[in-house]
Design a protein around this motif. Sequence first.
Motif, mmCIF file in Angstrom:
data_model
loop_
_atom_site.group_PDB
_atom_site.id
_atom_site.type_symbol
_atom_site.label_atom_id
_atom_site.label_comp_id
_atom_site.label_asym_id
_atom_site.label_seq_id
_atom_site.Cartn_x
_atom_site.Cartn_y
_atom_site.Cartn_z
ATOM 1 N N MET A 11 0.817 -1.045 0.048
ATOM 2 C CA MET A 11 0.178 -0.095 -0.071
ATOM 3 C C MET A 11 0.899 1.203 -0.038
ATOM 4 N N LEU A 12 1.968 1.413 0.653
ATOM 5 C CA LEU A 12 2.746 2.465 0.808
ATOM 6 C C LEU A 12 3.399 2.712 -0.514
ATOM 7 N N LEU A 13 3.448 1.548 -1.377
ATOM 8 C CA LEU A 13 4.264 1.886 -2.618
ATOM 9 C C LEU A 13 3.141 2.118 -3.951
ATOM 10 N N GLY A 14 1.915 2.017 -3.451
ATOM 11 C CA GLY A 14 0.696 2.156 -4.462
ATOM 12 C C GLY A 14 0.540 1.073 -5.277
ATOM 13 N N LEU A 15 1.091 -0.133 -4.798
ATOM 14 C CA LEU A 15 0.823 -1.545 -5.502
ATOM 15 C C LEU A 15 -0.617 -1.947 -5.130
ATOM 16 N N VAL A 16 -1.193 -1.671 -4.030
ATOM 17 C CA VAL A 16 -2.364 -2.133 -3.612
ATOM 18 C C VAL A 16 -3.133 -0.977 -3.081
ATOM 19 N N LEU A 17 -4.297 -0.836 -3.379
ATOM 20 C CA LEU A 17 -5.226 0.289 -2.801
ATOM 21 C C LEU A 17 -5.871 0.117 -1.162
ATOM 22 N N PRO A 18 -5.921 0.964 -0.486
ATOM 23 C CA PRO A 18 -6.100 0.524 0.755
ATOM 24 C C PRO A 18 -7.776 0.642 0.561
ATOM 25 N N THR A 19 -8.412 -0.165 1.551
ATOM 26 C CA THR A 19 -9.871 -0.150 1.885
ATOM 27 C C THR A 19 -10.274 1.241 2.428
#
Length: 302
Positions: free
Chosen positions: A46-54
């Motif tokens: 999430m910090l690297l923008g690879l996964v979007l937070p809920t």
Amino acid sequence: MIRTRALVKRYGAVTAVAGVDLDVREGDVYGFLGANGSGKTTTVRMLLGLVLPTSGEAEVLGEPVPRAARSVLPQVGAVVEGPAAYAAMSGRANLALFDAMGAGGPRRTRRARVSEALERVGLGHVDDRPVRAYSLGMRQRLGLAGALVRRPRLLVLDEPTNGLDPQGIREIRDLLLDLNREGTTVFLSSHLLAEVEQLATRVGVLHRGRLVLQDALDELRGPTGRVEVGTPDVDLAARLVRSAGLAVDLEGRGLRVVSADPAGLVRLLVDGGVRVERLVEERRTLEQVVLAATTSDAAVPA
């Protein structure tokens, strides 16, 4: 350098990350600790923008992620979930390609940047063998070299010593400390407490998706209230300590005393004729700190 507020990631009914508030400051070597499956890698992604937070917010280098990822990520070096590389190409060719994609800087200095990065991770001697012929440890080093080509302000690493032998682990540890002294902030996700204890200035502990502990390592490893005393006069020292009402355990040429006043303990012993050769205030280990945080009732999500 990194700040999150109530960061949450759910996969259907499963909550992988539950309201995490990270605070990573410039100049830190931040050890991000937790057992496998605790949510560390999901948080890093999430910090690297690879996964979007809920839900929740994340900032890297003072900018919101993923919204500002395009301007932020060129200043960040990262190795997450194992190093990525084209198996049919050599390590040097992989780094040159990565640099050409805008990771490093001007084309005229590309070869120097690639050589410098390989040298720093101990791969300066590599030949033209394809990456498929590399050992796991060599792949780890190559991944780290790829992160260093950026000459990053922030280095984000997920289990960077995986697959390395003890000598390799020590070399990577020394490299990370050198980079930190040169001004790079290091965010190190790991489950290896002994390694993090030798590197980190601050730590955060993730347990079942929750951040259960975050503080400076020196603060967390505070005194236990016991003092180790080395002396050839063990029996005399033990009598004096017991006469003062303090608990004591004998240990060879020394003793361990429960005392909140080490200076007063020394005066008691020296005034009583004891030769004090060594006195060390016992401190908690990182393992003890983490176990206490992850086994307490407060660490278990409702």
